[in-house]
Enzyme design. Structure first.
Site, PDB file in Angstrom:
ATOM      1  CG  ASP A 467      -1.772   1.185   1.368  1.00 55.15           C
ATOM      2  OD1 ASP A 467      -2.294   1.636   0.326  1.00 55.15           O
ATOM      3  OD2 ASP A 467      -1.927   1.693   2.488  1.00 55.15           O
ATOM      4  CG  ASP A 887      -1.527   2.051   6.824  1.00 57.21           C
ATOM      5  OD1 ASP A 887      -1.900   1.821   5.649  1.00 57.21           O
ATOM      6  OD2 ASP A 887      -1.687   3.152   7.380  1.00 57.21           O
ATOM      7  CG  ASP A 891      -3.769  -1.743   3.022  1.00 56.63           C
ATOM      8  OD1 ASP A 891      -4.017  -1.524   1.830  1.00 56.63           O
ATOM      9  OD2 ASP A 891      -3.330  -0.881   3.801  1.00 56.63           O
TER      10      ASP A 891
END
Length: 1183
Positions: A467, A887, A891
């Site tokens: 990400d 995080d 995700d």
């Protein structure tokens, strides 16, 4: 068809970009100070006060990860709760009690269930069958107790561990269930244990207390019915969240009047961000949403008390429904190991068949002499009439011989290997957790190893899916630029940072907690008010930043009693940055309640009624607030992503402003800034009435509420007047560029999956060194299936022209080596068509082939489920290991899909951490995790598996050779106790110690030369070639160990037990010295383990032979007194290990690999001489 700069054709939707220039970033800062002392309250229109709406669109309702809550509910599926009437509620419906039980077992179910779970390992079933066979008298080889003891020991130890863990869970449950809460009963609030709480009961929670169940908020100590909760125990987020009671229940108190009513809500589900219900009270039907419910595990903060009604209890609460951990993953090394175990099983069957065949021939040959052969004893003459004794015929004799051989050779499949692997993983995890290089001081968080069974996979990663926001960047937003009314207020003339905007309240100075720099011209225009030139745009823009959010302002004390800070608490760092920016220019959000906000505008407190709030969702990608303004007008303010918000702007209004804003947006994106578009429009009374009616109808609908609310939001967010755009900088985390560069040098392909627009992602790619100036960019952006298919075909053709060899990424052109590197950039819209079922087989394969040729892949504007789909696409088409790191909650699906999931303890809560296999504080910690610990773990575990196969196989071959000389009777020279202790005491501890502590290279070397990581990707430490070399070496060593002593004592009178003791000690010395030859980093623990095992073997052999009732009494003491015994030990050890030693020396001298070259250079300090020649050349050849 267009043509690129290099003459390669490209189609629409595919861009070929090899621009070597990277745009400069001009960080703009905002500074200044502004204060007004005049404060006055403005009136509130009565007609708008009556139409305030407390909650609107639910963010959680569109959470793609928690898709279970997206399903609509019908009246038949609704749960009916009678407020303050638990008897009626639970009489008609059987709801779960509030007692929770996280334990897996009870006293009755522990033994059968635990055994059932342990025997899921096929190897345990194998050893159980062996133990059962050994209980049959006709085929028993070892003592019944000795045969079952190893398996019983393993099962017992595991059962004790599981029982202790479950005992701790039961103790925690008991403490939790016996906590006390205030429940309305018999006219007053009485203390009641949590486990006795029922659905429908009214509960009172005091400040800092934890909620015992999911309850709908009825009232609070705040007159407006707002309560603040912290959900850190639920989702890890520490920011306070506001929950609201309905106006119709806020004024009601059980002490004053009886509370009644009916709640129809959805059945329990796992979505902690969604809730749909209707409340019927006082002949009114009201809608309830996520902002009206407080979940079990939340803590009440900044609120004296709150009263609510229990709707979900016990195991039906959302916290309990989400209590399951991350999905179980299995190490690729362990999966590969199963193949070798199958091969060893065939070896075992082959040895057993050889013995049974030899027994068949021997029985047939001596068929007439079986009665007279002393050791065979076909017939028993102890009775008057002789009868067959221990003989069941030729056929059954062969069958029994086969089964007996299985029992004798059982350790060919090493049961101790499974225990050793678990212990080694625990030891490896211990050192990873204590690694100070992976400790994050900023968040005070250590590395966490949440999955112990995939440590070695960290050394074989080929793909990293990351990400961007919060993972590569800090997720701490800083307001940098603003485009207002078509004018770009950049930071080129920014003033220095001062005290910032302040206001005085009750004689005390209040200022924002975060002070930012301001643009002098923008600050001057803002101070002039909305009646100045351009002032209306600036006023509405800053008011939108201050009001169009879900932030809650809190007053924070400072060291100076006369100064207070305004701290904005909320779920979105973007909203916090925008609110602090508005406050810096004199638009300070001071107060938020369920129905209004108070904004200090240039020293004047103004109250705005919040008539409606449509929160951000992943479909609209924008949020809006409908405000009743002090001038009795109604305005809707909207902010959101440019891709969706620009489409609802009325471009016929001031077209030049819209064009200028779009140009500024492109400029901001190219600088890597996160962009938002801000717009507004004024609603006429009829438009507001129409919206209000539609909103009320949608809010109270139990069927299709999500879609109806979305439609209401879309209908009101139209024909907007553009106010401007914002540019927020999300700075890269420390060490990200260096980490990405090292990962790429290690042969790891880094894919970045982000929701940002293409220009922002590319800019971040350059700043993070993901993209470089010498890369050729292939950009795919399409709006249809056909164009997507055509773009992929053209892009794949381009890549083949640039890189002719499909297998390699680097091509030598001419005499010099030139690296041709490709970067693929694809957007979420194109991925929709690529991942579509109809095109999956063709387009997915083309995308994978194209991506395989690229050094970097950037996926922009991707949704959470698309992230998981991309990871799945790679996993299905390659055996390479994948790692996903993120995080946030968006995700989680990607993290769980990858072979290894890593969660970042960031600003977006701990959802990713809770779903991950490993967690850490910073992206840069991937370097020590993969290049150091991953490399070590893989090398150690791979060697340990090979070594365990070797040490058990050599022992089995030793017994096999003895069988050939004992008429295939499977008599054993080695005592049954030594056979059992061989894999436990004699040889187990050294391999565990080496598996935890051995290091082939130092940390400094592995970090300095990332290409050394490639040894794990190439499976250099564990492969079929090494397995078969090991088997050949095993066969040779077993021949040496067996036959040299046998021939030496051929004509002697030494007994079988004495010879067996010699073989036992010899084989233990050989296998431990074999291990010692491969140890790369010696320490006192390794010395103690290896030499201690040899000493322990000798002591155990002497102890066993000193027991009078055991076979072979005093044998070792007889044979140990002779010189021949010690001479044979020396000869056997030297002869068995010399070939291996010579092969290792010759191989490492003439054909060293990267690791061996690096070890030599590390030892002699000659890295400077070899790194440019042998090391890099070896890596290039292996690639």
């Amino acid at each position: 068809m267009e043509t690129g700069d290099d003459g390669i054709e490209k189609s629409p939707g595919v861009e070929l970009n090899s621009d070597s220039s990277c745009r400069r970033r001009f960080p703009l800062t905002l500074a200044g100070a502004l204060s007004r002392n005049s404060v006055r309250e403005l009136g509130i229109p009565d007609e708008l006060e009556r139409k305030r709406v407390r909650q609107g669109w639910s963010r959680g309702g569109n959470s793609e990860f928690f898709s279970a809550s997206l399903k609509e509910i019908s009246d038949e599926d609704a749960r009916v709760v009678y407020i303050n009437d638990p008897e009626r509620t639970n009489e008609q419906f059987r709801f779960a009690g509030n007692e929770v039980c996280t334990g897996k077992y009870s006293l009755i179910t522990f033994l059968p269930r635990n055994l059932f779970e342990q025997f899921h390992r096929v190897a345990y079933v194998y050893f159980l069958v062996i133990a059962v066979l050994n209980q049959i008298p006709q085929i028993a080889v070892f003592g019944r107790g000795a045969s079952i003891l190893p398996l019983a020991f393993v099962l017992f130890v595991t059962a004790i561990k599981d029982a202790y863990e479950d005992y701790r869970r039961h103790r925690a449950d008991e403490i939790e269930n016996n906590r006390l809460a205030l429940v309305w009963n018999e006219g007053r609030f009485q203390s009641k244990r949590w486990k006795d709480i029922r659905v429908g009961e009214v509960i009172k929670i005091k400040a800092n207390e934890t909620l015992p169940c999911d309850m709908v908020l009825l009232s609070s100590s705040d007159p407006t019915g707002v309560a603040y909760v912290q959900t850190i125990n639920l989702d890890g987020e520490s920011n306070l969240k506001a929950r609201y009671a309905k106006q119709e229940t806020t004024s009601k108190s059980p002490e004053k009047e009886k509370i009644g009513g009916l709640i129809k809500c959805e059945k329990p589900n796992r979505n902690i961000y969604g809730f749909m219900a209707n409340l019927e009270v006082d002949d009114k039907k009201l809608s309830l949403g996520p902002s009206n419910i407080i979940l079990r595990g939340c803590e009440l903060k900044n609120t004296d008390w709150a009263v609510g009604v229990a709707v979900h209890t016990g195991r039906e609460t959302k916290a309990m429904l989400n209590s399951s951990g991350a999905p179980s993953k299995r190490s690729s090394l362990e999966t590969r190991m199963n193949f070798e175990i199958i091969i060893l099983s065939f070896f075992l069957i082959g040895l057993c068949m050889a013995v049974s065949t030899g027994a068949a021939v021997w029985l047939k040959h001596f068929e007439d002499s079986l009665n007279s052969i002393i050791f065979f004893g076909k017939q028993d003459y102890s009775q008057e009439k002789a009868k067959n004794y221990n003989y069941y015929g030729w056929g059954m004799g062969i069958f029994f011989t086969f089964l007996m051989a299985v029992i004798v050779f059982q350790i060919m499949i090493p049961i101790s290997l499974y225990i050793s692997m678990e212990l080694v993983r625990i030891g490896q995890a211990y050192f990873m957790v204590r690694d100070t290089d992976m400790y994050d001081e900023a968040s005070d968080s250590r590395f966490q190893c949440r999955a112990l069974n995939i440590n070695e996979d960290l050394g074989q990663i080929k793909y990293v899916f990351s990400d961007k926001t919060g993972t590569l960047t800090e997720n701490k937003m800083e307001f940098q630029r603003a485009s207002i009314g078509g004018i770009d207020y950049c930071n080129l003339k920014a003033s220095s940072q001062g005290v910032g905007y302040t206001v005085k309240v009750d004689g005390k100075v209040m200022r924002p907690k975060v002070t930012i720099k301001t643009h002098p011209e923008l600050l001057r225009l803002a101070q002039n008010g909305k009646d100045s030139v351009g002032g209306a745009y600036i006023h509405d823009f800053l008011l939108a930043l201050a009001s169009c959010n879900t932030l809650v302002p809190f007053v924070v004390d400072t060291s100076d009693p006369a100064v207070k800070l305004i701290d904005y608490q909320g779920e979105s760092p973007d909203e916090q940055a925008l609110a602090y920016a508005a406050a810096a220019y004199g638009y300070m959000l001071m107060e938020r309640s369920s129905g209004h906000i108070v904004v200090d505008i240039l020293g004047e407190k103004q109250r705005f009624n919040v008539l409606g709030l449509h929160e951000f969702d992943s479909d609209r990608k924008r949020m809006s607030v409908i405000l009743g303004c002090p001038d009795k007008s109604v305005k809707v303010y909207v902010k959101g992503a440019d891709t969706t918000t620009i489409s609802v702007i009325d471009k016929s209004l001031l077209e030049h402003v819209v064009d200028a804003t779009e140009n500024h947006l492109n400029s901001y994106s190219s600088m890597g800034l996160r962009t938002l578009v801000v717009g507004m429009r004024e609603l006429s009374p009829s438009e507001f009435e129409q919206w209000h009616s539609a909103f009320e109808a949608a809010s109270t609908a139990l069927i299709g509420r999500v879609a109806l609310l979305r439609k209401v939001a879309i209908d009101v967010e139209t024909k907007l007047r553009v106010l401007g755009a914002s540019g927020i900088e999300d700075k890269l985390q420390q060490g990200v560029p260096e980490a990405i560069e090292s990962l790429r040098m290690a042969g790891i392909k880094v894919w970045v999956l982000t929701g940002d627009k293409q220009e922002t992602a590319i800019s971040i790619g350059y700043s993070s060194k993901l993209l470089s100036s010498n890369m050729t960019q292939i950009i795919i952006s399409n709006n249809s299936k056909e164009s997507c298919r055509k773009s992929l075909e053209d892009a794949l053709s381009m890549s083949k022209n640039l890189i002719p060899d499909a297998e390699n990424e680097h091509v030598l052109r001419g005499p010099d080596a030139v690296q041709v590197q490709l970067a693929l950039i694809i957007d979420g819209t194109s991925l929709v068509y690529v991942l579509d079922n109809e095109l999956e087989e063709q387009c997915c394969l083309q995308l994978f082939q194209l991506a395989s040729k690229c050094s970097v892949v950037l996926c922009c504007r991707v949704a959470p489920l698309q992230k998981a789909g991309i990871v799945a696409l790679v996993k299905r088409r390659t055996a390479d290991m994948t790692l996903a790191i993120g995080d946030g909650a968006n995700d989680v699906s990607m993290i769980q899909m990858a072979d290894v999931g890593v969660g970042i303890s960031g600003q977006e809560g701990r959802q990713a951490v809770m779903a991950s296999d490993f967690s850490m504080g910073q992206f840069r910690f991937l370097l020590p995790l993969l290049l150091v610990h991953g490399h070590w773990n893989y090398q150690r575990m791979a060697y340990m598996i090979i070594y365990n196969f070797y040490r058990n196989a050599v022992f089995v071959f030793l017994m096999f050779w003895f069988t050939l000389f004992t008429a295939f009777t499977l008599t054993t020279a080695i005592t049954e106790w030594s056979s059992m202790l061989y894999s436990v005491i004699y040889t187990a501890f050294p391999t565990i110690i080496v598996g935890i502590l051995d290091k082939n290279l130092s940390r400094r070397t592995l970090l300095k030369y990332p290409r050394l990581y490639g040894s794990g990707q190439r499976e250099e430490s564990y492969n079929s070639r090494l397995f078969w070399i090991m088997m050949v070496d095993t066969l040779y060593q077993s021949i040496i160990v067996y036959f040299i002593p046998l021939f030496a004592y051929w004509n002697s009178t030494v007994d079988i037990s004495s010879l067996g003791d010699l073989w036992t000690i010899a084989i233990v010395i050989v296998v431990n010295l074999h291990l010692a030859m491969d140890v790369m980093r010696w320490n006192w623990v390794t010395h103690a383990g290896i030499w201690g095992s040899v000493i322990a073997t000798c002591l155990c052999v002497m102890a066993i032979d000193a027991i009078p009732f055991l076979f072979g009494y005093w044998a070792i003491f007889h044979i140990g007194k002779t010189k021949l015994f010690w001479t044979l030990l020396l000869i056997v050890v030297v002869a068995a290990l010399t070939p291996r030693f010579l092969v290792k020396v010759l191989y490492q001298y003439y054909q060293p690999n990267d690791i061996q070259i690096a070890r030599e250079a590390e030892k002699f300090g000659t890295f400077g001489q070899v790194e440019q020649s042998e090391l890099e050349m070896t890596c290039m050849m292996e690639t």
